[in-house]
Design an enzyme around this catalytic site. Structure first.
Site, PDB file in Angstrom:
ATOM      1  N   ARG A 223       0.845  -1.182   0.000  1.00 38.61           N
ATOM      2  CA  ARG A 223       0.000   0.000   0.000  1.00 38.61           C
ATOM      3  C   ARG A 223       0.885   1.237   0.000  1.00 38.61           C
ATOM      4  O   ARG A 223       1.969   1.238   0.595  1.00 38.61           O
ATOM      5  CB  ARG A 223      -0.913   0.047   1.228  1.00 38.61           C
ATOM      6  CG  ARG A 223      -2.141  -0.859   1.141  1.00 38.61           C
ATOM      7  CD  ARG A 223      -3.153  -0.385   0.083  1.00 38.61           C
ATOM      8  NE  ARG A 223      -4.330  -1.244  -0.012  1.00 38.61           N
ATOM      9  CZ  ARG A 223      -4.455  -2.298  -0.836  1.00 38.61           C
ATOM     10  NH1 ARG A 223      -3.457  -2.623  -1.642  1.00 38.61           N
ATOM     11  NH2 ARG A 223      -5.566  -2.988  -0.874  1.00 38.61           N
ATOM     12  N   HIS A 275      -1.205  -0.026  -9.763  1.00 36.56           N
ATOM     13  CA  HIS A 275      -1.920  -0.902  -8.815  1.00 36.56           C
ATOM     14  C   HIS A 275      -2.484  -2.128  -9.550  1.00 36.56           C
ATOM     15  O   HIS A 275      -3.699  -2.354  -9.571  1.00 36.56           O
ATOM     16  CB  HIS A 275      -3.042  -0.145  -8.088  1.00 36.56           C
ATOM     17  CG  HIS A 275      -3.468  -0.841  -6.823  1.00 36.56           C
ATOM     18  ND1 HIS A 275      -3.899  -0.151  -5.711  1.00 36.56           N
ATOM     19  CD2 HIS A 275      -3.528  -2.154  -6.485  1.00 36.56           C
ATOM     20  CE1 HIS A 275      -4.217  -1.027  -4.747  1.00 36.56           C
ATOM     21  NE2 HIS A 275      -3.998  -2.241  -5.208  1.00 36.56           N
TER      22      HIS A 275
HETATM   23  P1  NDP Z   1      -2.532 -10.690   5.633  1.00 38.47           P
HETATM   24  O1  NDP Z   1      -3.535  -9.974   6.448  1.00 38.47           O
HETATM   25  O2  NDP Z   1      -2.690 -12.143   5.381  1.00 38.47           O
HETATM   26  O3  NDP Z   1      -1.094 -10.506   6.327  1.00 38.47           O
HETATM   27  C1  NDP Z   1      -0.619  -9.284   6.764  1.00 38.47           C
HETATM   28  C2  NDP Z   1       0.810  -9.460   7.261  1.00 38.47           C
HETATM   29  O4  NDP Z   1       1.293  -8.191   7.709  1.00 38.47           O
HETATM   30  C3  NDP Z   1       0.898 -10.426   8.462  1.00 38.47           C
HETATM   31  O5  NDP Z   1       2.077 -11.181   8.390  1.00 38.47           O
HETATM   32  C4  NDP Z   1       0.949  -9.457   9.642  1.00 38.47           C
HETATM   33  O6  NDP Z   1       1.613  -9.973  10.788  1.00 38.47           O
HETATM   34  C5  NDP Z   1       1.764  -8.327   9.049  1.00 38.47           C
HETATM   35  N1  NDP Z   1       1.539  -7.087   9.813  1.00 38.47           N
HETATM   36  C6  NDP Z   1       0.393  -6.401   9.979  1.00 38.47           C
HETATM   37  N2  NDP Z   1       0.595  -5.327  10.766  1.00 38.47           N
HETATM   38  C7  NDP Z   1       1.912  -5.360  11.102  1.00 38.47           C
HETATM   39  C8  NDP Z   1       2.725  -4.539  11.911  1.00 38.47           C
HETATM   40  N3  NDP Z   1       2.239  -3.464  12.549  1.00 38.47           N
HETATM   41  N4  NDP Z   1       4.040  -4.863  12.053  1.00 38.47           N
HETATM   42  C9  NDP Z   1       4.529  -5.962  11.420  1.00 38.47           C
HETATM   43  N5  NDP Z   1       3.817  -6.788  10.638  1.00 38.47           N
HETATM   44  C10 NDP Z   1       2.511  -6.484  10.500  1.00 38.47           C
HETATM   45  O7  NDP Z   1      -2.400  -9.884   4.288  1.00 38.47           O
HETATM   46  P2  NDP Z   1      -2.048 -10.412   2.810  1.00 38.47           P
HETATM   47  O8  NDP Z   1      -0.742 -11.117   2.849  1.00 38.47           O
HETATM   48  O9  NDP Z   1      -3.212 -11.126   2.264  1.00 38.47           O
HETATM   49  O10 NDP Z   1      -1.944  -9.018   2.020  1.00 38.47           O
HETATM   50  C11 NDP Z   1      -1.037  -8.034   2.453  1.00 38.47           C
HETATM   51  C12 NDP Z   1      -1.346  -6.710   1.784  1.00 38.47           C
HETATM   52  O11 NDP Z   1      -0.996  -6.749   0.407  1.00 38.47           O
HETATM   53  C13 NDP Z   1      -2.822  -6.318   1.766  1.00 38.47           C
HETATM   54  O12 NDP Z   1      -3.240  -5.782   3.015  1.00 38.47           O
HETATM   55  C14 NDP Z   1      -2.849  -5.294   0.667  1.00 38.47           C
HETATM   56  O13 NDP Z   1      -2.572  -4.017   1.218  1.00 38.47           O
HETATM   57  C15 NDP Z   1      -1.700  -5.704  -0.256  1.00 38.47           C
HETATM   58  N6  NDP Z   1      -2.180  -6.189  -1.557  1.00 38.47           N
HETATM   59  C16 NDP Z   1      -1.877  -5.478  -2.687  1.00 38.47           C
HETATM   60  C17 NDP Z   1      -2.313  -5.930  -3.933  1.00 38.47           C
HETATM   61  C18 NDP Z   1      -1.932  -5.219  -5.203  1.00 38.47           C
HETATM   62  O14 NDP Z   1      -2.432  -5.569  -6.272  1.00 38.47           O
HETATM   63  N7  NDP Z   1      -1.051  -4.235  -5.160  1.00 38.47           N
HETATM   64  C19 NDP Z   1      -3.129  -7.137  -4.058  1.00 38.47           C
HETATM   65  C20 NDP Z   1      -3.351  -7.830  -2.820  1.00 38.47           C
HETATM   66  C21 NDP Z   1      -2.893  -7.354  -1.619  1.00 38.47           C
HETATM   67  P3  NDP Z   1       1.027 -11.243  11.587  1.00 38.47           P
HETATM   68  O15 NDP Z   1       1.271 -12.410  10.649  1.00 38.47           O
HETATM   69  O16 NDP Z   1       1.836 -11.302  12.798  1.00 38.47           O
HETATM   70  O17 NDP Z   1      -0.434 -10.968  11.786  1.00 38.47           O
END
Ligand code: NDP
Length: 311
Positions: A223, A275
């Site tokens: 993002r 995007h």
């Molecule tokens: P998930 O919700 O499955 O995973 C999020 C990850 O981020 C987890 O490992 C989580 O940690 C970690 N995280 C969240 N907050 C923090 C923090 N404060 N500090 C450290 N780590 C943190 O998300 P996805 O993998 O499914 O997707 C990730 C992102 O990718 C989406 O939210 C979206 O913004 C982006 N995206 C972009 C796309 C594009 O086309 N450009 C398409 C799809 C997604 P923990 O495992 O400990 O909970």
């Protein structure tokens, strides 16, 4: 069961859901307001506020993507309705391809060859061993893990960072502020696949970008809010003069579409995509959506989005 669908591919989703659930009424969000009333479920991507505000009997909202930042930011969102989001659903593979492309772009000096071509410069660059090109993956969720695994399989040493501690095969998993600093100090390329939450906003700020080694590169398909774009521009240097960082591949921005006058567009060491890194593939996602609907109806436990965590 009544489902209202809102996405760019609403026709396709309406057809797929109607075929899978012949007993359900599946409407698009442009159906007359009266018909939309009393929906059981919204299956949405970037739902307009009025669609969220008008419903009174919702049992659940299915977010047709992985990022829930848009939905959680909507003031019209009914706070008591559970939200589920897509987990991987084919996006992991698309994202892994995108990130692999980005890492290879810098690792195999494609950025340098693009810059040399207008001047007809025939100048090969050294290819270092992959062992000397560790890659950091910030965010080890459904998609981040697919990316980390693909990078490992391609031969790159992988370091990963998440909120909670993790153990993943062939990935050096770190967490916490100290873990992030350690990761940034060791990687040639850093990939941000975190959700946009108050805790991750500008997680790559000037200080953290400076922790990357000289000549490091940034790949952001997560993002736009994850990176302080002014700090990134500063770190990239201007004109011919390379700064601390070598380049960036960016798919997401603090404002989208990225305004035409934004300096990132003109920067010689920034590659911009609109995007498009991992659009939701309907064919992969439909089964997950159907299973969410069945689980809601059966009252089964479902992993829902935690609005206070922001993801
Ligand atoms: P998930 O919700 O499955 O995973 C999020 C990850 O981020 C987890 O490992 C989580 O940690 C970690 N995280 C969240 N907050 C923090 C923090 N404060 N500090 C450290 N780590 C943190 O998300 P996805 O993998 O499914 O997707 C990730 C992102 O990718 C989406 O939210 C979206 O913004 C982006 N995206 C972009 C796309 C594009 O086309 N450009 C398409 C799809 C997604 P923990 O495992 O400990 O909970």
């Amino acid at each position: 069961m009544k489902i209202v669908v809102h996405t760019d591919q609403a026709d396709q989703w309406q057809a797929a859901l109607s075929e899978a659930l012949p007993e359900a009424t599946v409407l698009k969000s442009d159906a007359p307001a009266q018909e939309r009333q009393g929906a059981d479920y919204l299956a949405v991507w970037k739902a307009p506020g009025h669609l969220l505000a008008e419903q009174r009997a919702l049992k659940g909202i299915i977010n047709l993507g992985a990022g829930v930042d848009h939905l959680l930011a909507s003031p019209e969102r009914p706070a008591d309705v559970p939200i589920v989001k897509l987990r991987d659903a084919g996006m992991g593979e698309l994202m892994a391809d995108y990130v692999l492309y980005g890492v290879l772009h810098f690792y195999r000096s494609m950025d340098r060859y693009s810059a040399q071509q207008p001047g007809a410069q025939w100048q090969p660059h050294e290819v270092v061993e992959k062992a000397q090109w560790p890659v950091g993956v910030l965010g080890l969720g459904a998609i981040g893990q697919a990316v980390a695994s693909a990078l490992d399989q391609a031969g790159f040493p992988v370091l990963g960072w998440s909120r909670s501690p993790k153990t993943l095969k062939n990935v050096r998993c770190l967490h916490g502020e100290a873990g992030l600093d350690e990761l940034l100090g060791q990687v040639q390329s850093v990939v941000t696949i975190l959700p946009d939450t108050p805790a991750t906003r500008h997680i790559l700020n000037a200080e953290r970008l400076a922790r990357l080694p000289k000549g490091g590169s940034v790949i952001n398909p997560g993002r736009g809010g994850l990176i302080d774009e002014d700090a990134l521009l500063e770190a990239l240097g201007s004109g011919e003069q390379e700064g601390h960082l070598r380049g960036a591949l960016l798919d997401v921005f603090s404002e989208e579409p990225l305004p035409a006058a934004h300096p990132l567009w003109q920067h010689p060491r920034v590659l911009i995509t609109p995007h498009m890194a991992a659009p939701t593939p309907l064919a992969d996602a439909i089964d997950q959506v159907i299973s969410y609907l069945h689980a809601f109806e059966a009252g089964d436990a479902i992993a829902t989005v935690n609005p206070s965590d922001g993801y």
